[in-house]
Design an enzyme around this catalytic site. Structure first.
Site: not given
Ligand code: K1U
Ligand code: ZN
Length: 173
Positions: A46, A51, A94-95, A136-137, A140
């Site tokens: 997401g 972001q 979270c990225l 989660h998004e 943000h």
């Molecule tokens: O919003 C963001 O920063 C993105 C975040 C979203 C998210 C992750 C977990 C739970 C709720 C929302 C991410 O994508 S973190 C990376 C991640 O979860 C992932 C990366 C590669 C493969 C699988 C998952």
């Molecule tokens: Zn996030």
């Protein structure tokens, strides 16, 4: 399409409230496409416009697993219409908070209204990881990070670690 730089916490752009878009015009559609490319490149499941430093109410999500067909979702002005009483716990990342993870409890199912890439109003129900990720998004867009759902001790510890890593140059600013 373009891969955009991701804003890393602590950063005031991640704490501000995003503005609704008037309509999904060509510029917003392009932003959605660039955000998806950025999310896939990260990789992530997401991404919210703040972001990438854009304070607009736009999010993208794709929770398809590796080997499955991609299921990209582009949502402008997302509004949660309903949440279940039942909750689910997920270890979130979270990225904008690289290498930080912790469990967050949120409603297990939600109903959302939004404008799609074609500027049409759509509604959808989500459960499981998709429901968690959309919430989660949308957080943000309010300037809320997953660490805001944790104790202040855990939150401050994670944000201090990131601040240190930014200062020492081991993280992008
Ligand atoms: O919003 C963001 O920063 C993105 C975040 C979203 C998210 C992750 C977990 C739970 C709720 C929302 C991410 O994508 S973190 C990376 C991640 O979860 C992932 C990366 C590669 C493969 C699988 C998952
Ligand atoms: Zn996030």
């Amino acid at each position: 399409m373009a891969v955009l730089p991701i804003v890393v916490a602590p950063d005031p752009r991640l704490k501000r409230k995003a503005e609704p878009v008037a309509a999904v015009d060509a510029e917003t559609a392009r932003l959605m496409d660039d955000m998806l490319e950025t999310m896939y490149a990260a990789p992530g499941i997401g991404l919210a416009a703040p972001q990438v430093g854009v304070l607009k109410r736009v999010i993208v999500v794709d929770v398809a697993r590796e080997g499955e067909a991609p299921q990209p979702l582009r949502l402008a002005n997302p509004e949660i219409l309903w949440t279940s009483e039942e909750t689910r716990v997920h270890e979130e990342g979270c990225l904008s908070l690289p290498e930080m993870y912790d469990e967050v409890t949120r409603p297990a199912r939600i109903r959302v209204r939004f404008l799609g890439r074609d500027n049409q109003v759509q509604e959808m129900e989500a459960d499981g990881l998709l429901a968690t990720c959309i919430q989660h998004e949308i957080d943000h867009l309010q300037g809320t990070l997953f660490v805001d759902h944790l104790s202040s001790v855990k939150r401050n510890m994670m944000l201090r670690k990131l601040q240190k890593r930014k200062k020492s140059g081991t993280l992008a600013a």
